[in-house]
Design a protein around this motif. Structure first.
Motif, short mmCIF file in Angstrom:
data_model
loop_
_atom_site.label_atom_id
_atom_site.label_comp_id
_atom_site.label_asym_id
_atom_site.label_seq_id
_atom_site.Cartn_x
_atom_site.Cartn_y
_atom_site.Cartn_z
N THR A 136 0.85 -1.19 0.02
CA THR A 136 0.00 0.10 0.08
C THR A 136 0.95 1.46 0.03
O THR A 136 1.75 1.29 0.86
N THR A 162 -15.02 0.27 4.98
CA THR A 162 -14.11 -0.60 4.40
C THR A 162 -13.72 -1.69 5.28
O THR A 162 -13.39 -2.98 4.99
N GLY A 165 -16.58 -4.22 5.19
CA GLY A 165 -16.83 -4.64 3.85
C GLY A 165 -18.20 -3.92 3.57
O GLY A 165 -18.98 -4.57 2.75
N ASN A 167 -19.10 -1.46 2.28
CA ASN A 167 -19.52 -0.62 1.09
C ASN A 167 -19.63 -1.58 -0.07
O ASN A 167 -19.89 -1.13 -1.11
N ARG A 168 -19.73 -2.89 0.08
CA ARG A 168 -20.01 -3.93 -1.04
C ARG A 168 -21.60 -3.98 -1.08
O ARG A 168 -22.17 -4.17 -0.27
N ASP A 223 -11.31 -10.32 0.20
CA ASP A 223 -11.71 -8.98 -0.26
C ASP A 223 -11.50 -8.14 0.78
O ASP A 223 -12.14 -7.21 1.23
N ASP A 224 -10.31 -8.35 1.65
CA ASP A 224 -9.88 -7.41 2.69
C ASP A 224 -9.37 -6.12 2.08
O ASP A 224 -8.48 -6.15 1.24
N GLN A 225 -9.91 -5.10 2.29
CA GLN A 225 -9.85 -3.78 1.70
C GLN A 225 -8.68 -3.02 2.39
O GLN A 225 -8.09 -2.07 2.00
N PRO A 228 -4.68 -5.91 2.02
CA PRO A 228 -4.68 -6.82 0.97
C PRO A 228 -4.11 -7.97 0.73
O PRO A 228 -2.88 -7.83 1.18
N PRO A 252 -14.04 -9.68 4.53
CA PRO A 252 -13.49 -8.49 4.58
C PRO A 252 -12.27 -8.57 5.67
O PRO A 252 -11.92 -9.56 5.98
N HIS A 253 -11.90 -7.24 6.02
CA HIS A 253 -10.82 -7.07 6.94
C HIS A 253 -11.42 -7.51 8.37
O HIS A 253 -10.91 -8.40 9.13
#
Length: 273
Positions: A136, A162, A165, A167-168, A223-225, A228, A252-253
């Motif tokens: 990152t 985020t 997740g 926002n998905r 899908d860990d934002q 990653p 997600p995270h």
């Protein structure tokens, strides 16, 4: 409330539940041991002694000006292990906590560590560089620092989108989960929160991973934002000698919902092996 005191006088709060072989859980940023409440009960219900601490600067632990770095976090964990006289120990770490337990196991384990589990963990190193192009960019972490300084309350609320997740499309994340993240985040001292960003993003755990001589389960959502998978778990598994990589599709995270339930069962299965 139970505390231990480190060599520099910092008080570290911890929760200690159940009886049996000990398991220590280390939380992510900017959370506290409360993030592990479900897993603490799960482990204690299944015959383990489940222990989780608040990292210095976080939760109910002291908020010292100094020591908000990964070496000191690992040393604090070593002080807790020594104070509780723990052996045959397993470690679980999420995100920043994944880095903490890997460093502890590699540098302070002294034959006392049995197994390691990480979830969405920051190793080997998060920040982008010529040798880590999948990482990152530093500008992202500078933005986190700026957000924490400007209005950390709103920043933590915004981060839940985020983190979980939310926002998905189709995501179902409760307001309660978001508010609990915010609640835990607001307990972190500003200095500790700010310094920890550098600790989790710039610390290189490559040699710690190579030094591990115990089984490690590396769990990560694809899908860990926040952390990653390409720059984290997929690289870490190549560095450890006794590793198992478990990828959670769409996860997600944040450890939440179906991901949390599946990970909990995988933790129990791995510990029982």
């Amino acid at each position: 409330m139970p505390y231990i005191t480190t060599a520099d006088g910092t008080q570290i709060y911890y929760t200690d539940l159940g009886e049996g072989r000990p398991v220590i859980l280390s939380h992510g940023w900017p959370l506290s041991s409360d993030a592990w409440q479900v897993e603490l009960k799960l482990l204690a219900d299944n015959g383990y002694r489940a222990i989780a601490h608040d990292r210095r600067g976080h939760g109910r632990s002291s908020q010292p000006w100094n020591g908000n770095d990964m070496d000191t976090y690992a040393a604090d964990l070593a002080a807790l292990v020594d104070a509780l006289e723990l052996d045959d120990l397993s470690l679980i770490g999420h995100s920043t906590g994944g880095g903490e337990v890997v460093r502890f196991a590699a540098q302070h384990g002294n034959g006392r560590v049995r197994k390691v589990i990480t979830a969405g963990a920051v190793p080997p190193v998060m920040v982008q560089s010529a040798s880590n192009p999948e990482g990152t960019p530093i500008e992202v972490f500078d933005g986190i620092r700026a957000g924490v300084l400007a209005d950390r309350s709103q920043f933590y609320l915004d981060l839940t989108e985020t983190f979980f997740g939310a926002n998905r499309p189709g995501a179902q994340v409760s307001q309660g989960a978001k508010y609990d993240f915010w609640r835990q985040g607001m307990l972190v001292g500003l200095k500790g929160a700010y310094d920890c960003i550098k600790a989790f993003s710039e610390t290189d755990f490559t040699e710690d991973l190579r030094a591990l001589d115990v089984p490690i389960l590396i769990a990560h959502g694809d899908d860990d934002q926040i952390v990653p998978i390409a720059a984290a778990a997929e690289k870490s598994i190549e560095l450890v000698s006794k590793g198992t990589l478990k990828v959670y599709a769409g996860a997600p995270h944040g450890i939440y919902g179906d991901y949390q339930r599946e990970l909990g069962q995988d933790i129990l299965a791995f510990l029982a092996e």
